[in-house]
Design an enzyme around this catalytic site. Structure first.
Site, PDB file in Angstrom:
ATOM      1  N   ARG A  39      40.474 -21.429  49.477  1.00  0.00           N
ATOM      2  CA  ARG A  39      41.947 -21.576  49.449  1.00  0.00           C
ATOM      3  C   ARG A  39      42.355 -22.844  48.702  1.00  0.00           C
ATOM      4  O   ARG A  39      43.416 -22.891  48.088  1.00  0.00           O
ATOM      5  CB  ARG A  39      42.525 -21.545  50.860  1.00  0.00           C
ATOM      6  CG  ARG A  39      41.936 -22.609  51.770  1.00  0.00           C
ATOM      7  CD  ARG A  39      42.480 -22.473  53.177  1.00  0.00           C
ATOM      8  NE  ARG A  39      41.673 -23.229  54.118  1.00  0.00           N
ATOM      9  CZ  ARG A  39      42.173 -23.877  55.164  1.00  0.00           C
ATOM     10  NH1 ARG A  39      43.466 -23.883  55.398  1.00  0.00           N
ATOM     11  NH2 ARG A  39      41.385 -24.514  55.996  1.00  0.00           N
ATOM     12  N   SER A  66      48.244 -24.326  55.044  1.00  0.00           N
ATOM     13  CA  SER A  66      47.085 -23.427  55.114  1.00  0.00           C
ATOM     14  C   SER A  66      46.739 -22.846  53.750  1.00  0.00           C
ATOM     15  O   SER A  66      45.585 -22.585  53.452  1.00  0.00           O
ATOM     16  CB  SER A  66      47.371 -22.276  56.080  1.00  0.00           C
ATOM     17  OG  SER A  66      47.541 -22.767  57.387  1.00  0.00           O
ATOM     18  N   GLU A  87      57.705 -12.164  56.065  1.00  0.00           N
ATOM     19  CA  GLU A  87      56.865 -11.738  54.944  1.00  0.00           C
ATOM     20  C   GLU A  87      57.471 -10.583  54.157  1.00  0.00           C
ATOM     21  O   GLU A  87      57.305 -10.493  52.933  1.00  0.00           O
ATOM     22  CB  GLU A  87      55.466 -11.356  55.449  1.00  0.00           C
ATOM     23  CG  GLU A  87      54.668 -12.515  56.039  1.00  0.00           C
ATOM     24  CD  GLU A  87      55.031 -12.828  57.490  1.00  0.00           C
ATOM     25  OE1 GLU A  87      55.797 -12.052  58.105  1.00  0.00           O
ATOM     26  OE2 GLU A  87      54.549 -13.852  58.009  1.00  0.00           O
ATOM     27  N   HIS A 138      42.580 -16.779  54.310  1.00  0.00           N
ATOM     28  CA  HIS A 138      42.106 -16.480  55.664  1.00  0.00           C
ATOM     29  C   HIS A 138      41.730 -15.006  55.825  1.00  0.00           C
ATOM     30  O   HIS A 138      41.959 -14.396  56.869  1.00  0.00           O
ATOM     31  CB  HIS A 138      43.161 -16.873  56.699  1.00  0.00           C
ATOM     32  CG  HIS A 138      43.403 -18.347  56.801  1.00  0.00           C
ATOM     33  ND1 HIS A 138      43.765 -19.125  55.719  1.00  0.00           N
ATOM     34  CD2 HIS A 138      43.338 -19.198  57.853  1.00  0.00           C
ATOM     35  CE1 HIS A 138      43.915 -20.379  56.097  1.00  0.00           C
ATOM     36  NE2 HIS A 138      43.650 -20.461  57.387  1.00  0.00           N
ATOM     37  N   ASP A 146      40.820 -17.883  65.640  1.00  0.00           N
ATOM     38  CA  ASP A 146      42.087 -17.201  65.940  1.00  0.00           C
ATOM     39  C   ASP A 146      41.873 -15.745  66.368  1.00  0.00           C
ATOM     40  O   ASP A 146      42.734 -15.150  67.004  1.00  0.00           O
ATOM     41  CB  ASP A 146      43.030 -17.232  64.727  1.00  0.00           C
ATOM     42  CG  ASP A 146      43.783 -18.553  64.630  1.00  0.00           C
ATOM     43  OD1 ASP A 146      43.676 -19.363  65.576  1.00  0.00           O
ATOM     44  OD2 ASP A 146      44.465 -18.780  63.613  1.00  0.00           O
ATOM     45  N   ARG A 196      39.281 -19.101  54.410  1.00  0.00           N
ATOM     46  CA  ARG A 196      39.588 -20.361  55.077  1.00  0.00           C
ATOM     47  C   ARG A 196      38.440 -21.368  55.061  1.00  0.00           C
ATOM     48  O   ARG A 196      38.694 -22.559  54.827  1.00  0.00           O
ATOM     49  CB  ARG A 196      39.963 -20.058  56.531  1.00  0.00           C
ATOM     50  CG  ARG A 196      40.141 -21.307  57.378  1.00  0.00           C
ATOM     51  CD  ARG A 196      40.584 -20.955  58.793  1.00  0.00           C
ATOM     52  NE  ARG A 196      40.780 -22.161  59.570  1.00  0.00           N
ATOM     53  CZ  ARG A 196      40.019 -22.492  60.623  1.00  0.00           C
ATOM     54  NH1 ARG A 196      39.049 -21.713  61.025  1.00  0.00           N
ATOM     55  NH2 ARG A 196      40.277 -23.612  61.281  1.00  0.00           N
TER      56      ARG A 196
END
Lengths: 344, 281
Positions: A39, A66, A87, A138, A146, A196
């Site tokens: 990322r 992120s 989104e 991610h 998560d 990630r």
């Protein structure tokens, strides 16, 4: 015809001696220049695009940090759109921005970039032929702790089924940066998938990224390993071990899953006679199925799939998850041994 | 085109086009199309500042986005009669190999269409994106969009409504076709939405109401007011009260003709009520 029995024996001995040397010499190795997250490669690419291409605009749904979009936002606030946790609106706005000649890059997690907004992408972007770059971080299990709500393993399938959509899954920092820059020059919708965790950075810093072009990393004769994303480094690690075991593996880095480099896959499998596909994705709908289709149509060959087995993920560290769900070099080695035995 | 009579004649012709298009293929959406005929005619022939080159780069002119794509018959008729493509092409509506798909699309290259619509609730986001692009390009032209009232039940609208107000997208005029009907019945029966005016105002929009949404002069006056409210830090919403099926008596004030085509006899009655003005395609 050899003149004497002794000469023949000597010749055979020499050939046997040469085999491991032969394999060892041609097995190209790659050096990890230090772990980095893909990322951040996206963020670096976007930063560069901000300076070089006035048409590039970026949208983010409350995940600037992120997605590593901070620099672009800081350098070009007028070209950055924080849309909030919305989104669907982000995808629609991106489609609209293309109408004024902009090249929009959207950024959020892979799950929220695809499944959550599938119909928006389908109608407002893909069917409308809009030049939107959907950039998704991610992706897959390596999102980690998560858990399954955020770990999408179906996104490659969702995106590759959309007519006209280009699907890219990069393997390291350098390649992700290069891909980010390259897709701005490509006319049409693109799904760019990255991740990630910090992973080995081993591809060239100044590489030329060619959409739809496979990168052959090692030459081999016994098995082809077609890998994408985080599994490419694992494939290289697997190839080293396989090499020591006398199985010569040809590793192909498929960063573009659609359009797939059919010719490179067919050429390699014609030589090796079998293939292992490796991806951080469900075996349904992923790279493996695309490769299977190409081979079924052109050169049927035994194939093993290193992928998740129609399951959701769960919480855990990336390494634990990749081990538990069979997405590491050990799994690739097993699959390669198995598929090599299946050859006629 | 400027005088009201000419716009009304065009509207009558558009109604004929709508009825003939849906009748020919025995499918399509006449009710909402008829209800918005005056609005489309006024928009494309009087209100919008459009380039006469019909190129589709989206620069240097006002742009329109239809979010409730099922009223494609009125959109196609008005686009054709404005010169975007040959009027004869209306003959191909919903037929195989046609650019006039059941719902509008850019995919077949039909001039005048800027995004595909039909799956509801997506158009306002696209319009906002186009509005932001206009600002980036220092292009002072406006973005217009049209949405059904039932369509507001789609959640994406409210993401867009919130964004536009929060980010001062004040070069946007979004019109809501308030006909009070949707497929399964009246909007109050299907999902009561309360006051749409208060909702838009609560989200921070300027709201302009046009009570007579099937009256050309009322539309021109209302949109002129809406235009005067742009550039003041708030997006502008026009609540256009229309009658579904307007101009064909048996199609009016009911949801029954939302997605149903007239038969031969019904077509004849509808055409009789709307005598040919500019010539049928």
């Amino acid at each position: 015809m050899l003149s004497t029995k002794r000469e023949g024996l000597l010749k055979i001995k020499e050939l046997i001696k040469q085999i491991p040397i032969f394999v060892g010499i041609t097995m190209k190795t790659y050096t990890n220049t230090g772990n980095k997250d893909t990322r951040s490669g996206f963020g670096a690419g976007l930063t560069e695009l901000g300076q070089t291409n006035e048409k590039v605009v970026a949208l983010c749904a409350d995940l600037i940090g992120s997605l590593k979009m901070d620099d672009f936002k800081k350098n070009h606030p007028e070209r950055f759109f924080q849309v909030g946790i919305a989104e669907a609106n982000m995808i629609g706005m991106a489609a609209g921005l293309t109408i004024g000649g902009k090249i929009p890059f959207t950024g959020t997690f892979a799950n929220f970039s695809t499944g959550r907004v599938y119909d928006q992408i389908r109608q407002s972007v893909a069917y409308s032929d809009k030049n939107v770059k959907i950039c998704a971080s991610h992706a897959g299990l390596t999102l980690g702790e998560d858990g399954a709500t955020h770990q999408i393993l179906e996104d490659i399938g969702l995106m590759k089924m959309l007519p006209g959509m280009t699907v890219i899954n990069t393997c390291d920092y350098n390649q992700t940066k290069a891909a980010t820059i390259a897709i701005a020059e490509h006319q049409g919708p693109v799904y760019l998938r990255f991740g990630r965790p910090s992973v080995p950075n081993f591809t060239d810093e100044d590489q030329k990224f060619e959409i739809g072009k496979a990168v052959q990393l090692t030459e081999g004769t016994d098995v082809t390993i077609v890998a994408t994303g985080h599994l490419v480094w694992e494939a290289l690690e697997a190839a080293k071990t396989l090499n020591e075991q006398g199985i010569s593996a040809e590793v192909i880095n498929i960063h573009t899953i659609k359009p797939l480099d059919d010719a490179a896959i067919i050429k390699s499998v014609k030589k090796t006679g079998c293939v292992v596909t490796a991806e951080e994705h469900n075996f349904l709908g992923g790279l493996g199925e695309s490769v299977a289709r190409v081979l079924a149509l052109n050169h049927p060959a035994p194939q093993e799939f290193v992928a998740t087995q129609d399951t959701f993920g769960e919480s855990g560290t990336p390494a634990q998850l990749m081990e538990k769900y069979g997405l590491n070099s050990a799994s690739i080695i097993n699959a390669a041994q198995k598929v090599a035995k299946r050859k006629k | 085109m400027s005088n009201t009579q000419q716009l009304e004649d065009l509207t009558t012709q558009v109604r004929r086009d709508i009825l003939r298009m849906v009748h020919k293929v025995n499918s399509g959406h006449p009710g909402g199309s008829l209800g918005c005929a005056e609005f489309f005619v006024a928009l494309y022939n009087e209100i919008m500042d459009r380039k006469d080159t019909f190129d589709m780069d989206g620069m240097g002119e006002d742009l329109f986005f239809l979010s409730n794509g099922h009223i494609s018959p009125v959109f196609y008729s008005v686009l054709a009669r404005a010169g975007y493509f040959p009027v004869e092409e209306l003959n191909t509506f919903r037929l195989i190999d046609s650019r006039l798909q059941g719902h509008p699309t850019t995919h077949e290259g039909l001039p005048g269409i800027r995004v595909a619509s039909g799956s509801l609730g997506q158009g306002m986001s696209v319009a906002i994106g186009a509005a932001q692009a206009k600002k980036l390009n220092n292009d002072s032209h406006l973005i217009y969009s049209l949405h059904g009232d039932g369509e507001l039940q789609e959640g994406q609208n409210w993401e867009a409504i919130m964004y536009a107000a929060g980010n001062k997208v004040d070069n946007l005029i979004s019109t809501i076709d308030l006909n009070g009907q949707q497929i399964d019945g009246s909007t109050d029966d299907v999902l009561p939405m309360g006051s749409i005016k208060e909702k838009f105002e609560a989200f921070g929009w300027t709201v302009v109401e046009i009570e007579k949404g099937n009256n050309i002069e009322a539309i021109l006056k209302g949109i002129a007011i809406a235009k005067s409210k742009t550039g003041k830090g708030k997006p502008v919403c026009v609540l256009l009260k229309t009658v579904m099926g307007n101009g064909v008596d048996f199609m009016m004030h009911t949801h029954a003709w939302h997605g149903k085509a007239p038969n031969d006899e019904q077509l004849a009655i509808g055409l009789e009520q709307n005598a040919e003005t500019l010539g049928d395609y």
